[in-house]
Design a protein around this motif. Sequence first.
Motif, PDB file in Angstrom:
ATOM      1  N   THR A  39      58.462 -53.653  93.028  1.00  0.00           N
ATOM      2  CA  THR A  39      58.942 -53.168  94.322  1.00  0.00           C
ATOM      3  C   THR A  39      60.065 -53.993  94.924  1.00  0.00           C
ATOM      4  O   THR A  39      60.795 -53.502  95.771  1.00  0.00           O
ATOM      5  CB  THR A  39      57.782 -53.103  95.323  1.00  0.00           C
ATOM      6  N   GLY A  40      60.189 -55.273  94.525  1.00  0.00           N
ATOM      7  CA  GLY A  40      61.256 -56.037  95.162  1.00  0.00           C
ATOM      8  C   GLY A  40      61.412 -57.440  94.633  1.00  0.00           C
ATOM      9  O   GLY A  40      60.687 -57.885  93.740  1.00  0.00           O
TER      10      GLY A  40
ATOM     11  N   ALA B 124      59.114 -60.302  94.014  1.00  0.00           N
ATOM     12  CA  ALA B 124      58.408 -60.519  95.279  1.00  0.00           C
ATOM     13  C   ALA B 124      56.930 -60.756  94.968  1.00  0.00           C
ATOM     14  O   ALA B 124      56.406 -60.197  94.005  1.00  0.00           O
ATOM     15  CB  ALA B 124      58.556 -59.292  96.181  1.00  0.00           C
TER      16      ALA B 124
ATOM     17  N   LEU C 277      51.097 -57.869 101.505  1.00  0.00           N
ATOM     18  CA  LEU C 277      50.024 -56.879 101.390  1.00  0.00           C
ATOM     19  C   LEU C 277      48.862 -57.212 102.322  1.00  0.00           C
ATOM     20  O   LEU C 277      47.710 -57.200 101.922  1.00  0.00           O
ATOM     21  CB  LEU C 277      49.527 -56.780  99.937  1.00  0.00           C
TER      22      LEU C 277
ATOM     23  N   SER D 252      63.779 -54.437  98.692  1.00  0.00           N
ATOM     24  CA  SER D 252      62.554 -53.707  98.355  1.00  0.00           C
ATOM     25  C   SER D 252      62.769 -52.204  98.448  1.00  0.00           C
ATOM     26  O   SER D 252      63.829 -51.726  98.861  1.00  0.00           O
ATOM     27  CB  SER D 252      61.405 -54.115  99.282  1.00  0.00           C
TER      28      SER D 252
ATOM     29  N   LYS E 284      61.546 -50.372 100.591  1.00  0.00           N
ATOM     30  CA  LYS E 284      61.357 -49.881 101.964  1.00  0.00           C
ATOM     31  C   LYS E 284      62.575 -49.132 102.509  1.00  0.00           C
ATOM     32  O   LYS E 284      62.449 -48.284 103.386  1.00  0.00           O
ATOM     33  CB  LYS E 284      60.976 -51.043 102.863  1.00  0.00           C
TER      34      LYS E 284
ATOM     35  N   SER F  96      52.514 -47.262 100.295  1.00  0.00           N
ATOM     36  CA  SER F  96      53.681 -46.380 100.224  1.00  0.00           C
ATOM     37  C   SER F  96      54.401 -46.425  98.880  1.00  0.00           C
ATOM     38  O   SER F  96      54.774 -45.385  98.340  1.00  0.00           O
ATOM     39  CB  SER F  96      54.650 -46.659 101.369  1.00  0.00           C
ATOM     40  N   ASN F  97      54.612 -47.624  98.317  1.00  0.00           N
ATOM     41  CA  ASN F  97      55.320 -47.634  97.027  1.00  0.00           C
ATOM     42  C   ASN F  97      54.447 -47.025  95.944  1.00  0.00           C
ATOM     43  O   ASN F  97      54.925 -46.276  95.090  1.00  0.00           O
ATOM     44  CB  ASN F  97      55.785 -49.057  96.654  1.00  0.00           C
ATOM     45  N   LEU F  98      53.155 -47.331  96.004  1.00  0.00           N
ATOM     46  CA  LEU F  98      52.245 -46.792  94.995  1.00  0.00           C
ATOM     47  C   LEU F  98      52.161 -45.274  95.117  1.00  0.00           C
ATOM     48  O   LEU F  98      52.284 -44.549  94.126  1.00  0.00           O
ATOM     49  CB  LEU F  98      50.856 -47.424  95.145  1.00  0.00           C
TER      50      LEU F  98
ATOM     51  N   GLU G 195      54.434 -59.542  96.461  1.00  0.00           N
ATOM     52  CA  GLU G 195      53.730 -58.244  96.511  1.00  0.00           C
ATOM     53  C   GLU G 195      53.831 -57.540  95.159  1.00  0.00           C
ATOM     54  O   GLU G 195      52.836 -57.109  94.575  1.00  0.00           O
ATOM     55  CB  GLU G 195      54.360 -57.330  97.586  1.00  0.00           C
TER      56      GLU G 195
ATOM     57  N   CYS H 293      51.370 -52.135  93.152  1.00  0.00           N
ATOM     58  CA  CYS H 293      50.703 -52.945  94.161  1.00  0.00           C
ATOM     59  C   CYS H 293      50.456 -52.075  95.391  1.00  0.00           C
ATOM     60  O   CYS H 293      51.160 -51.090  95.614  1.00  0.00           O
ATOM     61  CB  CYS H 293      51.538 -54.168  94.513  1.00  0.00           C
ATOM     62  N   ALA H 294      49.446 -52.456  96.158  1.00  0.00           N
ATOM     63  CA  ALA H 294      49.095 -51.634  97.314  1.00  0.00           C
ATOM     64  C   ALA H 294      48.879 -52.484  98.552  1.00  0.00           C
ATOM     65  O   ALA H 294      47.971 -53.314  98.591  1.00  0.00           O
ATOM     66  CB  ALA H 294      47.843 -50.819  97.002  1.00  0.00           C
ATOM     67  N   GLY H 295      49.752 -52.293  99.539  1.00  0.00           N
ATOM     68  CA  GLY H 295      49.572 -52.904 100.847  1.00  0.00           C
ATOM     69  C   GLY H 295      49.069 -51.809 101.771  1.00  0.00           C
ATOM     70  O   GLY H 295      47.883 -51.693 102.061  1.00  0.00           O
ATOM     71  N   GLY H 296      49.970 -50.954 102.208  1.00  0.00           N
ATOM     72  CA  GLY H 296      49.579 -49.754 102.942  1.00  0.00           C
ATOM     73  C   GLY H 296      49.617 -48.531 102.044  1.00  0.00           C
ATOM     74  O   GLY H 296      49.208 -47.447 102.437  1.00  0.00           O
TER      75      GLY H 296
HETATM   76  C1  LIG Z   1      56.085 -53.832 101.841  1.00  0.00           C
HETATM   77  C2  LIG Z   1      56.094 -54.158 100.431  1.00  0.00           C
HETATM   78  C3  LIG Z   1      55.023 -53.815  99.600  1.00  0.00           C
HETATM   79  C4  LIG Z   1      53.761 -53.167 100.079  1.00  0.00           C
HETATM   80  O1  LIG Z   1      53.839 -52.025 100.847  1.00  0.00           O
HETATM   81  P1  LIG Z   1      53.331 -50.622 100.340  1.00  0.00           P
HETATM   82  O2  LIG Z   1      53.465 -49.735 101.511  1.00  0.00           O
HETATM   83  O3  LIG Z   1      51.916 -50.781  99.900  1.00  0.00           O
HETATM   84  O4  LIG Z   1      54.212 -50.224  99.247  1.00  0.00           O
HETATM   85  C5  LIG Z   1      55.119 -54.099  98.261  1.00  0.00           C
HETATM   86  N1  LIG Z   1      56.187 -54.744  97.750  1.00  0.00           N
HETATM   87  C6  LIG Z   1      57.222 -55.103  98.523  1.00  0.00           C
HETATM   88  C7  LIG Z   1      58.369 -55.823  97.898  1.00  0.00           C
HETATM   89  C8  LIG Z   1      57.211 -54.813  99.881  1.00  0.00           C
HETATM   90  O5  LIG Z   1      58.254 -55.160 100.630  1.00  0.00           O
END
Ligand SMILES: *Cc1c(COP(=O)(O)O)cnc(C)c1O
Length: 459
Positions: free
Chosen positions: A419-420, A388, A344, A116, A118, A273-275, A390, A268-271
Amino acid sequence: MSNEKKIPYKIYLDESEMPKAWYNLRADMKNKPAPLLNPGTLEPMTFEELTPVFCEDLVKQELDDTTPYFEIPEEIRNFYKMYRPSPLVRAYCLEEKLGTPAKIYYKFEGNNTSGSHKLNSAIAQAYYAKKQGLKGVTTETGAGQWGTALSMACSYLGLDCKVYMVKCSYEQKPFRREVMRTYGAQVTPSPSMDTKIGQKINAEHPGTTGSLGCAISEAVEAATSTPGYRYVLGSVLNQVLLHQSVIGLETKAALDKYDIKPDMIIGCAGGGSNLGGLIAPFMGEKLRGEADYEIIAVEPASCPSFTRGKFAYDFCDTGMVCPLAKMKTLGADFIPAPNHAGGLRYHGMSSTLSQLYEDGYMKAVAVTQTDVFAAAEQFARVEGILPAPESSHAIKVAIDEALKCKETGEEKTIVFGLTGTGYFDMYAYEKFHDGLMTDYIPTDEDLEKSFAKLPKVDK
Ligand SMILES: *Cc1c(COP(=O)(O)O)cnc(C)c1O
């Protein structure tokens, strides 16, 4: 059409074209994200208050909302060269399959062992910890990608790495755990009995399968009670968005090479960071009035912080040991249902993205996990990459938008963040294939319950 340059399947950058500085989106925001507050005094957290928890250079980055560019140290740039630049792929096969006039591109961040994006921030955070002369770092991990990325970065730099892994993932994803241990990390299921807060959470919620909020509290306690350790976090914080801007900067450089101007950017949005990283340079242009883009965050309907959360100060963790952040939040007490497989899962959203959302600079859509896995499978079958869960949230909405273009005949250019990869999520894929995956959407009453526990802050 005739004088349009032929766009290759993959647009790569040369090493010399890779970003040399991260871009700090906050510098161009008129409404700055609200500061982190000390939960006791409700005053903004100072450098002195944050440095017992976080590395000094990272605190400087966290608190700086005026410096637009931070030079990427040479050591980090060299590490990036092992797996970057990541390709920007033109999804010709998906376009053809959908029969859409839209032009679809994705930035693929899964080309490294952690699988990913990260790693982009893990190496930066580990670098600054090493530079400060620390022995090691502690962190939490949910699905395991962040823990894996941090383990890789720490082993590269010779730092110790302690990971608190959300218990349900620890049990469901033994392979992730073993990848982390391969890179030398110590992995503990959370809530554990090693920390005071873990003992308390276990006593109050017997049999709990944990949450990111619990694991964060444990990791912070472990860092602050062990000399020579600091805590690091893989998402949500401003510093993480700063490091992840490398995704957006590379994307923009690749698009610029072929004079491509996207209409729409989806992530996609979890916390966040990628967005936040993907959109950074585009949002910068939007904030400065130089260009306009439609920017869409995609979140799970089971953990809908943008679309149904409150914009309020909240705790970042269950144990309430972290500073308060003003963000779109479902409440620190919110734990998504265990049948939620798609990652997420965090209750809150980056303060920077929350502010931009509130100010109307971006939109958000919530999608259900069965739709997400259907999109993932459709994508895998034509583009080859096994995404992934996410990342597949972004795929789902990119496909939906491309299908809208098919109806209207619009030739929009859509860029999304992939993202992954999903190799460690095959139990979730299995559930989907067996027709056993269910969708969970919290009721308003569920959300009201956790909103009721938001801290009372008049800011
Ligand atoms: C952790 C993760 C996310 C979500 O985290 P963000 O901080 O929102 O980017 C998305 N995709 C993958 C593959 C992740 O590992």
